[in-house]
Design a protein around this motif. Structure first.
Motif, short mmCIF file in Angstrom:
data_model
loop_
_atom_site.label_atom_id
_atom_site.label_comp_id
_atom_site.label_asym_id
_atom_site.label_seq_id
_atom_site.Cartn_x
_atom_site.Cartn_y
_atom_site.Cartn_z
N UNK A 1 0.85 -1.18 0.00
CA UNK A 1 0.00 0.00 0.00
C UNK A 1 0.89 1.23 0.00
N UNK A 2 0.35 2.31 -0.46
CA UNK A 2 1.11 3.56 -0.51
C UNK A 2 0.60 4.49 0.58
N UNK A 3 1.54 5.11 1.27
CA UNK A 3 1.23 6.09 2.30
C UNK A 3 1.78 7.44 1.87
N UNK A 4 1.09 8.51 2.19
CA UNK A 4 1.68 9.83 1.97
C UNK A 4 2.94 9.95 2.84
N UNK A 5 3.95 10.60 2.31
CA UNK A 5 5.23 10.71 3.03
C UNK A 5 5.06 11.33 4.41
N UNK B 1 2.55 11.07 6.43
CA UNK B 1 1.98 10.08 7.35
C UNK B 1 3.08 9.11 7.80
N UNK B 2 3.91 8.68 6.88
CA UNK B 2 5.02 7.78 7.23
C UNK B 2 5.91 8.45 8.26
N UNK B 3 6.24 9.71 8.04
CA UNK B 3 7.11 10.43 8.96
C UNK B 3 6.48 10.53 10.35
N UNK C 1 6.45 -0.63 12.25
CA UNK C 1 5.53 0.13 11.42
C UNK C 1 4.31 -0.74 11.08
N UNK C 2 4.56 -1.98 10.69
CA UNK C 2 3.45 -2.88 10.33
C UNK C 2 2.52 -3.12 11.50
#
Length: 63
Positions: free
Chosen positions: A17-21, A23-25, A38-39
């Protein structure tokens, strides 16, 4: 007395899946100093979101 049993790990499936950067940060920052991956964070967040949706649906059906 109940006997000890080694718990089984739940079956898992890999999903890309793709996350906006941003949100990841934010997630990675929240995980600093924890033993959480993270998972694991994402799985728990999805579980909470699903519970919230179910509760909202139950509340709407009672109205």
């Amino acid at each position: 007395m109940r006997k000890f049993k080694i718990p089984q790990m739940p079956q898992t499936t890999t999903k890309s899946i793709r996350f906006p950067n941003d949100v990841i940060e934010e997630v990675e920052e929240a995980l600093i100093g924890t033993d959480c991956t993270f998972s694991a964070f994402v799985v728990e967040a999805v579980k909470v979101a699903l519970e919230n949706l179910k509760e909202d649906d139950e509340e709407n059906n009672q109205a």
